[in-house]
Design a protein around this motif. Structure first.
Motif, PDB file in Angstrom:
ATOM      1  N   UNK B  62      35.309  87.145  99.912  1.00 30.37           N
ATOM      2  CA  UNK B  62      35.720  85.935  99.199  1.00 30.37           C
ATOM      3  C   UNK B  62      37.213  85.740  99.036  1.00 30.37           C
ATOM      4  N   UNK B  63      38.030  86.597  99.603  1.00 26.66           N
ATOM      5  CA  UNK B  63      39.483  86.441  99.451  1.00 26.66           C
ATOM      6  C   UNK B  63      39.945  85.098 100.011  1.00 26.66           C
ATOM      7  N   UNK B  64      39.324  84.684 101.116  1.00 26.33           N
ATOM      8  CA  UNK B  64      39.703  83.401 101.724  1.00 26.33           C
ATOM      9  C   UNK B  64      39.392  82.239 100.776  1.00 26.33           C
ATOM     10  N   UNK B  65      38.230  82.322 100.111  1.00 32.58           N
ATOM     11  CA  UNK B  65      37.827  81.253  99.187  1.00 32.58           C
ATOM     12  C   UNK B  65      38.800  81.151  98.028  1.00 32.58           C
ATOM     13  N   UNK B  66      39.173  82.315  97.520  1.00 38.53           N
ATOM     14  CA  UNK B  66      40.065  82.337  96.353  1.00 38.53           C
ATOM     15  C   UNK B  66      41.443  81.819  96.726  1.00 38.53           C
ATOM     16  N   UNK B  67      41.848  82.025  97.980  1.00 40.89           N
ATOM     17  CA  UNK B  67      43.195  81.608  98.402  1.00 40.89           C
ATOM     18  C   UNK B  67      43.265  80.122  98.768  1.00 40.89           C
ATOM     19  N   UNK B  68      42.129  79.534  99.149  1.00 42.29           N
ATOM     20  CA  UNK B  68      42.155  78.171  99.687  1.00 42.29           C
ATOM     21  C   UNK B  68      42.593  77.137  98.670  1.00 42.29           C
TER      22      UNK B  68
END
Lengths: 704, 143
Positions: B62-68
């Motif tokens: 989920x790092x990508x989701x949190x960064x988007x």
């Protein structure tokens, strides 16, 4: 979407697959699933969609128009193709004799018995295959000692595994699970390999030899085993011929001497020898051609295989066994004998290849035989799956093909190998045809057709059968149809084709031969002496005439005088396995080709420094045979002084670097894995000059 | 949630089968330049004098989701898989910098593309393609 079961046809492992078909097309491929868990596949099998539907698939029979080698072909019908072949081959046979036609089988092997029958019925002794540079030399080395077919290690029962140059995690990934299970079971693993690999990483001992020095290592191990009296005296006394001579010979191969030759620490050699001899039963797992791709390869392998008899690990549980699993008899594979009523190609050069017959002629030197008309004119080649990149200096073979009256290549894909052909015919893949598969443990299965053949591609055996009829050849098996042929294969097992159709998971043969051990207690060995020959009488026959040596002697490839070592100071080793490639066949699969830099020229960081080369630099590798260009990859995995390049790449062909005259005198196998080369970084200015030449005109070295 | 993807690096021998399975599952043969959702990392085993490749993959962390910045990467409920909403995605690439294994990427259409956990297969009771193809259990679905 329909799920069907099939078998991969890319390499010999033939891994079972689940193939998902929708609207007549393969949409997904997986390793066969059982109880919700898939068996898995290697990268190559997993990329099968790009194999089956590759842009380079040949779809129709193509006839040459224009000059040979111009690459200009036009589509013709199968009728016309069959007619042309029948006319040309019959005509050439009439004028020059049947032997002037060479019948060649590439890879895979499933149709070989049928092609052999075709050659026999035609009257030609010249049936040959890619095994002229693969496996058969290993089998010959084995046969010269034990007299029978090569014996694999009984892995489920072994306590010590001597894994001799096999990077199996990459060359046979599905076998990786078994490898790990051995470790779990407490098996001691000794891995011999010139490189550090993911496979050696999980071994208990890694003997990191210089390429080509395997024989010296094996002889030193024998030295320790004999000197420390760890050998099986009883077995040797009773079943071995030539032990005294062998013992005298290995007495000079001390571990210290072997260390000088191989680079492996003497104490480590002693440790490995003691483990193999004492922590029994011990098995040797070998790779089909890593050892025999050296000019002393045949003898190197004989030295390795001798260890099995020396330690009493022959044909016992956990050792190398003749019949470790039940077997069900069947026809065809291994059962068809080659017509040997006349001298075949390679027979004069490599007599023991024919004395201990593998039912094939030897065609490594076929370019020479064609160009020099030795031992007689060869006027035509009928090939199924010929890839010229198999041979050293492949361009020479192309040149030789130019001199033929007629050359047919039946192939899956368009490649440079068909450039000199008069006729190119489309074969189909395993997905597009049926095939009876012999599985382990006496089982058989029918590989069913997943999809209709692409274009007008055909099953190779159907092509052979049709041609046999057109030429009017007599062979009772070929004169039937393919269904009957499949039934014929199965006959001795008690099964029929219908049985297999009803059991897609496979079926055990009704006639079963149970596993055996110590078969030698009932029958003598099939050698001249009736014993295991560490001193081979088959070789002794040629001691005077050829200088063949009956013992598994060691000659170092570096002791030669033909090659200027100042010009070519590095050792060249080609063909070390990559998980995404399988010889020359898969470069056209973009998914696989894109994974790593290629053509990669792997050098040690010390050599990189020495030659002023950095990772990613374009380099030229040169040898007495030729040159190639590639991209430098700096790696600590090999030893300093050795360059590793994978072969068969149209962008940069490592086989251009291997000289045609550089082969093992016993087997004809090219020294692919230990030769000499030099390396230099490609100059920026020179690069630009080359690029300009490519744009304006062909400098002759470019290939499709 | 039906179990997160796990990459067992120690089991991996860098055979690339998972890359091919991923491509097989998401693309047809003629997509010459298709890119797999799996990665390639270099590992150094100093003790063994060995440098080798391994193939990590999306573990749906989920790092990508949190960064988007656009909230274009969302977590679907049934399998806990993070997916890209192509309509919301503006192709800024911030997600590519957040991914610990450098797996999510901006594709040729200018949108972020990532491992979809083979959701369609899982709903059909099958394993994700990479899990199925791995001979050495280096990729698993588990706790």
């Amino acid at each position: 979407m329909e799920k069907k079961q099939s078998f991969c046809g890319i390499c010999s492992a033939g891994c079972p697959m689940d193939v998902y078909v929708e609207d007549g097309k393969v949409v997904e491929i997986e390793g066969h699933t059982e109880n919700g868990k898939s068996r898995g596949l290697c990268a190559k099998g997993a990329a099968s969609k790009q194999y089956l539907y590759n842009e380079e698939r040949i779809l129709y029979p193509m006839k040459r128009v224009g000059e040979k080698g111009s690459g200009q072909f036009e589509r013709i019908s199968w009728e016309e193709a069959y007619g042309l072949i029948a006319k040309k081959l019959s005509g050439i046979r009439k004028e020059y004799g049947a032997k002037s036609v060479v019948f060649y089988a590439g890879y895979p092997k499933w149709y070989r018995p049928a092609l052999l029958r075709f050659a026999n019925a035609f009257g030609s002794p010249n049936f040959c295959t890619e095994s002229s540079t693969c496996f058969q030399a290993s089998a010959l080395a084995w046969k010269s000692i034990y007299g029978n077919g090569i014996c694999f290690p009984d892995l489920p029962h072994t306590k010590t595994l001597l894994l001799w140059t096999s990077n199996l995690f990459h060359s046979n990934t599905p076998m990786g699970k078994m490898y790990r299970s051995l470790k779990k079971r407490g098996v001691t693993i000794i891995a011999v390999d010139p490189r550090s690999t993911v496979t050696t990483r999980e071994a208990d001992i890694h003997l990191k030899i210089t390429p080509g020095t395997d024989g010296a290592l094996a002889l030193a191990m024998a030295h320790v085993i004999i000197e420390e009296e760890l050998y099986d005296k009883e077995f040797v006394d009773k079943y071995v011929y030539g032990f005294q001579e062998y013992k005298n010979y290995v007495s000079t191969f001390t571990p210290e001497r072997a260390c000088e030759i191989t680079g492996v620490d003497a104490e480590l050699i002693r440790k490995a020898a003691r483990l193999y001899a004492c922590n029994k039963p011990s098995g040797i797992q070998f790779s089909v051609s890593t050892i025999v791709h050296h000019i002393n390869g045949f003898q190197n392998y004989r030295a390795v295989f001798s260890l099995i008899a020396l330690t009493g690990n022959y044909d016992v549980e956990g050792g190398n066994r003749a019949m470790p699993e039940p077997v069900s008899p069947c026809n065809e594979f291994g059962k068809v004998k080659r017509y040997d009523g006349e001298e075949a190609i390679g027979e004069k050069d490599f007599p023991i290849w024919f004395d201990l017959p593998c039912q094939e002629a030897q065609c490594t030197r076929i370019a020479d035989y064609i160009l020099e008309e030795e031992p007689y004119p060869v006027k035509a080649v009928f090939a199924m799956g010929l890839n010229h990149r198999m041979w050293p200096q492949p361009n020479e073979l192309q040149r030789a093909f130019g001199a033929l009256d007629f050359y047919v290549n039946v192939e899956l894909f368009w490649s440079e190998s068909s450039r000199m052909a008069d006729l190119v015919l489309p074969a189909c893949t395993t997905f597009e045809r049926e095939e009876v598969k012999t599985l382990r443990g006496g089982m058989f299965a029918l590989n069913e057709r997943m999809v209709e053949p692409l274009g007008e591609s055909k099953n190779d055996i159907e092509i052979i059968m049709e041609l046999a009829k057109r030429i009017g050849l007599e062979d009772e098996v070929l004169s039937s149809d393919y269904e009957s042929y499949m039934d014929y294969i199965l006959k001795p097992s008690g099964l029929t084709l219908q049985d297999l159709r009803e059991h897609p998971q496979g079926m055990k043969g009704k006639v079963l031969i149970p596993p055996r051990i110590q078969t030698y207690r009932e029958e003598p060995f099939h050698t001249t002496s009736g014993k295991i020959e560490l001193y081979s009488l088959a070789l002794d026959k040629y001691r005077e005439s050829r200088g063949y040596e009956p013992l598994p002697v060691y000659h170092d490839f570096r002791d030669q005088r033909d090659v200027d070592r100042e010009m070519y100071p590095l050792i060249l080793s080609t063909g070390a396995r990559k998980p995404q490639f399988f010889h020359a066949r898969l470069y056209r699969l973009s998914w696989l080709s894109a994974l790593e830099t290629n053509p990669a020229v792997e050098i040690h960081p010390e050599d990189a420094r020495k030659y002023g080369i950095r990772d990613g630099d374009r380099v030229r590798v040169s040898s007495p045979a030729g040159e190639m260009e590639g991209i430098a990859v700096s790696s600590i995995n090999g030893n300093p002084g050795v360059v590793y390049i994978y072969h068969g790449n149209p962008k940069g062909e490592a086989n251009n670097l291997i000289h045609r005259s550089y082969f093992d005198p016993y087997t004809g196998f090219p020294g692919y894995k230990s030769y000499f080369c030099n390396i230099e970084k490609l100059d920026q200015r020179e690069r630009k000059r080359k690029e300009e030449a490519e744009v304006t005109g062909d400098d002759g070295a470019n290939e499709i | 949630m039906m179990g997160r993807m796990k990459f067992n690096a120690e089991q991996c021998v860098g055979c690339y089968a998972c890359h091919m399975a991923c491509l097989d599952a998401h693309h047809n043969a003629r997509e010459i330049h298709a890119r797999s959702f799996r990665g390639i990392s270099k590992v150094m085993d100093e003790e063994k004098g060995l440098s080798y490749e391994i193939c990590p993959g999306c573990t749906q962390c989920g790092a990508c989701a949190r960064a988007c910045p656009q909230d274009a990467v969302f977590r679907e409920e049934d399998y806990g898989v993070y997916l890209v909403d192509r309509e919301k995605c503006i192709g800024c690439g911030v997600c590519t910098k957040a991914c610990p294994d450098h797996l999510i990427f901006v594709d040729e259409t200018g949108k972020a593309a990532k491992c979809d956990g083979c959701i369609a297969r899982r709903k059909a009771g099958r394993e994700p393609a990479c899990v199925a193809v791995c001979c050495l259990d280096a990729i698993t679905v588990g706790e």
